[in-house]
Design a protein around this motif. Structure first.
Motif, mmCIF file in Angstrom:
data_model
loop_
_atom_site.group_PDB
_atom_site.id
_atom_site.type_symbol
_atom_site.label_atom_id
_atom_site.label_comp_id
_atom_site.label_asym_id
_atom_site.label_seq_id
_atom_site.Cartn_x
_atom_site.Cartn_y
_atom_site.Cartn_z
ATOM 1 N N THR A 342 -31.387 44.627 -15.920
ATOM 2 C CA THR A 342 -31.325 44.016 -14.591
ATOM 3 C C THR A 342 -32.344 42.895 -14.513
ATOM 4 O OG1 THR A 342 -32.949 45.572 -13.754
ATOM 5 C CG2 THR A 342 -30.656 46.128 -13.349
ATOM 6 N N HIS A 343 -32.054 41.893 -13.695
ATOM 7 C CA HIS A 343 -33.047 40.857 -13.407
ATOM 8 C C HIS A 343 -33.238 40.733 -11.901
ATOM 9 C CE1 HIS A 343 -33.266 38.408 -17.427
ATOM 10 N NE2 HIS A 343 -33.781 39.600 -17.503
ATOM 11 N N CYS A 344 -32.215 40.214 -11.205
ATOM 12 C CA CYS A 344 -32.417 39.878 -9.793
ATOM 13 C C CYS A 344 -32.404 41.113 -8.885
ATOM 14 C CB CYS A 344 -31.351 38.887 -9.336
ATOM 15 S SG CYS A 344 -29.705 39.604 -9.176
ATOM 16 N N HIS A 345 -31.673 42.146 -9.257
ATOM 17 C CA HIS A 345 -31.523 43.373 -8.461
ATOM 18 C C HIS A 345 -30.878 43.123 -7.099
ATOM 19 C CE1 HIS A 345 -32.495 47.493 -9.440
ATOM 20 N NE2 HIS A 345 -33.213 47.027 -10.432
ATOM 21 N N ASN A 346 -30.234 41.998 -6.911
ATOM 22 C CA ASN A 346 -29.581 41.702 -5.625
ATOM 23 C C ASN A 346 -28.181 41.119 -5.806
ATOM 24 O OD1 ASN A 346 -31.571 42.256 -3.344
ATOM 25 N ND2 ASN A 346 -32.831 41.113 -4.772
ATOM 26 N N GLU A 348 -26.957 38.723 -7.849
ATOM 27 C CA GLU A 348 -26.716 37.303 -8.121
ATOM 28 C C GLU A 348 -26.588 36.945 -9.606
ATOM 29 O OE1 GLU A 348 -29.782 34.458 -8.372
ATOM 30 O OE2 GLU A 348 -28.867 33.123 -6.918
ATOM 31 N N CYS A 349 -27.485 37.479 -10.447
ATOM 32 C CA CYS A 349 -27.624 36.919 -11.795
ATOM 33 C C CYS A 349 -26.546 37.379 -12.780
ATOM 34 C CB CYS A 349 -29.008 37.235 -12.358
ATOM 35 S SG CYS A 349 -29.233 38.978 -12.802
ATOM 36 N N GLY A 350 -25.934 38.531 -12.540
ATOM 37 C CA GLY A 350 -24.885 39.023 -13.438
ATOM 38 C C GLY A 350 -25.427 39.789 -14.644
ATOM 39 N N MET A 351 -26.740 39.954 -14.734
ATOM 40 C CA MET A 351 -27.324 40.600 -15.906
ATOM 41 C C MET A 351 -26.859 42.052 -16.055
ATOM 42 S SD MET A 351 -29.130 39.804 -18.438
ATOM 43 C CE MET A 351 -29.752 38.223 -17.926
ATOM 44 N N CYS A 352 -26.604 42.733 -14.944
ATOM 45 C CA CYS A 352 -26.222 44.156 -15.011
ATOM 46 C C CYS A 352 -24.696 44.337 -15.057
ATOM 47 C CB CYS A 352 -26.798 44.902 -13.809
ATOM 48 S SG CYS A 352 -26.132 44.336 -12.231
ATOM 49 N N ARG A 353 -23.950 43.255 -15.172
ATOM 50 C CA ARG A 353 -22.477 43.291 -15.140
ATOM 51 C C ARG A 353 -21.922 44.450 -15.985
ATOM 52 N NH1 ARG A 353 -18.770 40.690 -18.605
ATOM 53 N NH2 ARG A 353 -16.816 40.048 -17.611
ATOM 54 N N PRO A 382 -23.804 46.593 -10.776
ATOM 55 C CA PRO A 382 -24.287 47.875 -10.224
ATOM 56 C C PRO A 382 -25.462 47.724 -9.262
ATOM 57 C CG PRO A 382 -23.873 48.085 -12.567
ATOM 58 C CD PRO A 382 -23.728 46.629 -12.241
ATOM 59 N N CYS A 383 -26.250 46.636 -9.398
ATOM 60 C CA CYS A 383 -27.414 46.482 -8.516
ATOM 61 C C CYS A 383 -27.012 46.145 -7.087
ATOM 62 C CB CYS A 383 -28.346 45.410 -9.066
ATOM 63 S SG CYS A 383 -27.666 43.761 -8.945
ATOM 64 N N SER A 384 -25.748 45.731 -6.869
ATOM 65 C CA SER A 384 -25.314 45.418 -5.506
ATOM 66 C C SER A 384 -24.005 46.148 -5.178
ATOM 67 C CB SER A 384 -25.128 43.901 -5.337
ATOM 68 O OG SER A 384 -24.137 43.439 -6.222
#
Ligand code: FES
Length: 398
Positions: A342-346, A348-353, A382-384
């Motif tokens: 995860t990066h942004c946790h909100n 936006e960034c798509g890291m947790c896709r 998953p973060c959002s």
């Protein structure tokens, strides 16, 4: 002449393609049926672009009665290049959980260069959250932490943005503008003029007040205006950062940059619309996830008190974990001690896709950073995403 070359080229291409297809068929036929637990392409990408860095705490100081600034030097030899407004994601092992949270860098890029390079984050602890609590109670000078490289799209861009900047900040949302104020004061932002309208409830809530006021007093290109909503004796601006206050401190062609709480974002966005500020002149940081998901439009009433099971698939591993309806899928996974990128946790960034294999989730529109095709093909961040049923989800291997 040119025609014969192109025909010859086409025949060559066709021959080459058919040889590759045959080669692939042979490879598939001779490959093992046991899945390879290693992702070789990802390993190569990680070696070229490391996803994490280590940093050593060299100083901790108060930034307000409820905030602290943590200074770090690199544990890997150098601090990667970053821009004012970007963040690092701190990753912590707390008990059985592996938690990560993004923090904007509050020091300036020029401070990460030169003889004693460092970077800083400023953390506020005004509500009980595990990560700030842990940083305040358990992290000391000399400790080594792990986190992501600097990341994020919220920064001033000379090809796009005006040199007249009005920053709109609330609470700990001041940190990217602290970085920017230092950079402007050192002449590093191409002649920009920065006015920071900083909203707080009381004077005691102002984060980094001494440092901000010192820069504002010394540098004519940086002006800091504190706007307090509940301090009757305050001699400066009072109330909220309204349309009138924004207009009072704006120039002819101003770029507005916002970082602060979710409710303040909605208020400020409305004020800028009323001032007819074109969308291209308004830049904002990631909008925070809603605090109470049950109050969001379209959230199915009565779901918020339920608990669901999530089957988390990572390569050939499967774990079944509990997830409260009030927490995001990423938080449930982290709480269960499973590492998820995860990066942004909100949202936006798509890291947790990740791929949602079965079940339903709720994704608030304001934090839905997925591409249209991803939505249709069952991918989620998953973060959002909040669980609405039992789920099966395939997350990337870290
Ligand atoms: S961590 Fe950025 S979208 Fe999930």
């Amino acid at each position: 002449m040119s025609k014969s070359i192109s025909v010859h080229g086409l025949i060559k291409d066709a021959g080459g393609a058919s040889r590759i297809v045959n080669k692939r068929r042979e490879s598939y036929a001779s490959a093992s049926s046991v899945p390879d637990p290693k992702d070789h392409i990802r390993e190569l990408a990680d070696a070229l672009h490391p996803a994490k860095m280590t940093f050593k705490v060299t100083d901790i100081r108060e930034a307000s009665p409820t905030s602290r600034t943590f200074r770090f030097e690199s544990g890997d030899g150098h601090i990667p290049v970053f821009q004012c407004g970007q963040y690092v994601n701190i990753r912590l092992k707390i008990g059985q959980s592996v938690l990560s949270r993004p923090y904007s860098i509050s020091s300036a890029p020029y401070e990460a260069r030169g003889e004693n390079p460092f970077f800083e984050i400023t953390v506020r602890r005004n509500v009980p959250y595990l990560v700030p609590d842990y940083l305040f109670e358990n992290v000391h000078v000399g400790d080594v932490l792990e986190g992501s490289l600097p990341f994020g799209n919220f920064y001033w861009e000379p090809m796009r943005d005006s040199k007249e900047i009005v920053a709109l900040a609330g609470g700990s949302g001041i940190t990217p503008f602290m970085s920017m104020a230092k950079e402007v004061a050192h002449g590093k932002m191409q002649g920009c003029k920065l006015t920071i309208l900083y909203g707080s409830v009381k004077a005691n809530d102002i984060v980094l007040k001494d440092e901000l006021d010192a820069i504002s007093a010394e540098c004519p290109d940086v002006k800091v205006v504190h706007v307090l909503s509940d301090e009757p004796d305050w001699e400066g601006e009072k109330g909220f950062i309204s349309k009138d206050i924004i207009a009072k401190y704006s120039g002819e062609d101003t770029t507005y940059m916002f970082c602060g709480p979710r409710a303040m974002f909605q208020f400020v966005e409305k004020a800028l619309k009323e001032l007819n500020v074109p969308g291209r002149r308004f830049r904002h940081d990631v909008v925070n996830n809603p605090g109470d998901i049950s109050k969001m439009p379209g959230y199915p009433a009565g779901t918020e008190e339920k608990t669901f099971k999530i089957t988390v698939v990572r390569g050939i591993h499967e774990d079944v974990i509990d997830a409260a309806a009030r927490e995001t899928v990423a938080v449930a996974i982290e709480r269960a001690g499973i590492a998820i990128d995860t990066h942004c946790h909100n949202g936006e960034c798509g890291m947790c896709r990740s791929h949602l294999l079965s079940g339903d989730v709720y994704v608030p529109e304001s934090n839905d950073g997925r591409r249209m095709m991803d939505k249709e093909m069952g991918w989620i961040h998953p973060c959002s995403s909040w669980p609405l049923s039992d789920l099966k989800i395939k997350i990337p291997i870290m």
